[in-house]
Enzyme design. Structure first.
Site, short mmCIF file in Angstrom:
data_model
loop_
_atom_site.label_atom_id
_atom_site.label_comp_id
_atom_site.label_asym_id
_atom_site.label_seq_id
_atom_site.Cartn_x
_atom_site.Cartn_y
_atom_site.Cartn_z
N LYS A 115 0.84 -1.22 0.00
CA LYS A 115 0.00 0.00 0.00
C LYS A 115 0.87 1.26 0.00
CE LYS A 115 -4.13 -1.82 0.36
NZ LYS A 115 -5.49 -1.97 0.71
N LYS A 197 -3.55 -10.98 -7.05
CA LYS A 197 -4.83 -11.31 -6.41
C LYS A 197 -5.95 -10.40 -6.93
CE LYS A 197 -5.65 -8.89 -2.22
NZ LYS A 197 -6.27 -8.72 -0.95
N LYS A 200 -10.27 -5.20 -4.95
CA LYS A 200 -11.23 -4.15 -5.25
C LYS A 200 -10.53 -2.87 -5.72
CE LYS A 200 -13.05 -4.50 -0.49
NZ LYS A 200 -12.06 -3.96 0.43
#
Ligand code: ATP
Ligand code: LTN
Length: 334
Positions: A115, A197, A200
């Protein structure tokens, strides 16, 4: 142990639109095992602001997510479904646990590294201590079990380490939780890049199936899914795209990879992709219908939100008071 049942806690962030990965890796398992436990399912909106959010959008998404929990089959009379930000104990316990977590431990978290790389302009302290808030969520309810996808294992290990460290210092305060990883669908990959993966927050919408996608979009995304030139439906490392589609098919139908290989023996990828698309539709259509019905019922949802927040506040306070006492905060004068 509450009402003779073990306790289960899990949560999802109200960021982005939920994907099939979130559903098969987490939500679906929650529904399957929820009856056996005293459960707490939180919409972890406090975690969401570790990356910048539009306030109105965050509020809307949080409500959508909470409604989806119910639409997926979690009865809010039996399961405590609530917003993390409505229960003050999460932040309070997180602060205390921050003082029992080492920088070195947090530095190792792969989600933080990912992130931070993605949001290089906003590497805030909340992003860094995100796993501590997650530990607080879990430990606040003395959860025995935490159903999550494989990507959350590292955070769960850290939660266990913090609990054990605290217990060693102060006695048996926290239950040390176990992860629950479902058999099928624990890691659904992107349809466009089976090495990544399904997420969203992926920029490429074709890589993810969103729970609210309409049937045509779902079928189109499966038709375009990246495969290989082997032309054979086989569950193996060398065919990651096909393997991912088999995982999705199995998670939706309850079949095993071996049964699936047999079923599609001698058939082309076109047929197989259609079958996977149909299997996904048969799972998502009823979910979407229930979601639409529930969304119309504002008063009902508001009542659920209010009552469950009170319930969560009640249970979380028990742990919080105990912890505050252990670390030496003064007694409250009544
Ligand atoms: P983001 O992309 O914003 O980081 P995410 O899609 O990874 O979000 P989370 O809110 O972090 O979703 O995860 C919610 C739950 O869904 C977690 O239990 C996580 O393990 C699970 N999950 C997320 N993605 C997948 C996936 N591709 N396959 C299986 N489980 C998943
Ligand atoms: N970090 C989790 C979301 C989450 C969570 C939790 C999951 C926050 N608190 C407690 C299980 C238990 C994620 O899925 N990204």
């Amino acid at each position: 142990m509450l009402d003779g049942k073990k306790t289960l806690f899990s949560g999802m962030q109200a960021t982005g639109n939920l994907t099939l990965g979130n559903y098969l890796g987490a939500l679906k398992n929650w529904v399957t095992i929820s009856d056996e436990y005293q459960t707490f399912f939180s919409v972890v909106d406090m975690h969401s602001i570790t990356v910048r959010q539009d306030p109105a959008e965050l509020r809307r998404r949080a409500r959508t997510l909470l409604t989806l929990y119910i639409a997926a089959g979690l009865d809010p009379e039996k399961n405590c479904i609530y917003y993390q930000s409505h229960v003050s104990g999460h932040a309070e316990l997180a602060w205390i646990l921050n003082c029992f977590t080492y920088m070195g431990e947090l530095n190792r978290m792969t989600q933080f590294k990912d992130k931070a790389a993605k949001h290089a302009d906003n590497i805030n302290a909340g992003l860094f201590t995100y796993p501590v808030l997650m530990a607080a969520d879990i430990l606040l309810y003395q959860a025995d079990v935490v159903p999550v996808g494989i990507d959350q294992m590292q955070h769960l290990e850290l939660t266990r380490d913090i609990a054990i460290r605290f217990n060693n210092l102060y006695g048996e305060v926290f239950t040390v939780p176990e992860a629950y990883i479902g058999k099928a669908g624990a890691k659904i990959m992107s349809l466009q890049d089976p090495a990544k993966k399904m997420s969203k927050s992926d920029e490429n919408p074709n890589g993810s199936i969103y729970l609210m996608d309409d049937p045509d979009t779902i079928i189109r995304k499966f038709k375009r899914a990246v495969t290989d030139s082997e032309a054979c439906v086989r569950y193996c490392e060398e065919q990651p795209g096909i393997r991912n589609l088999i995982d999705i098919y199995c998670a939706c139908t309850g079949k095993t990879p071996q049964e699936t290989e047999k079923e599609f023996e001698g058939k082309g990828y076109g047929d197989f992709k259609m079958a996977v698309g149909e299997a996904v539709l048969s799972v998502l259509k009823p979910l979407q219908e229930r979601f639409a019905d529930l969304s119309k019922n504002k008063d009902y949802l508001d009542r659920v939100i209010k009552e469950n927040a009170q319930k969560a506040q009640y249970f979380s306070n028990k742990t919080l008071r105990k912890v505050q006492k252990k670390v030496g905060f003064p007694d409250r004068i009544r």
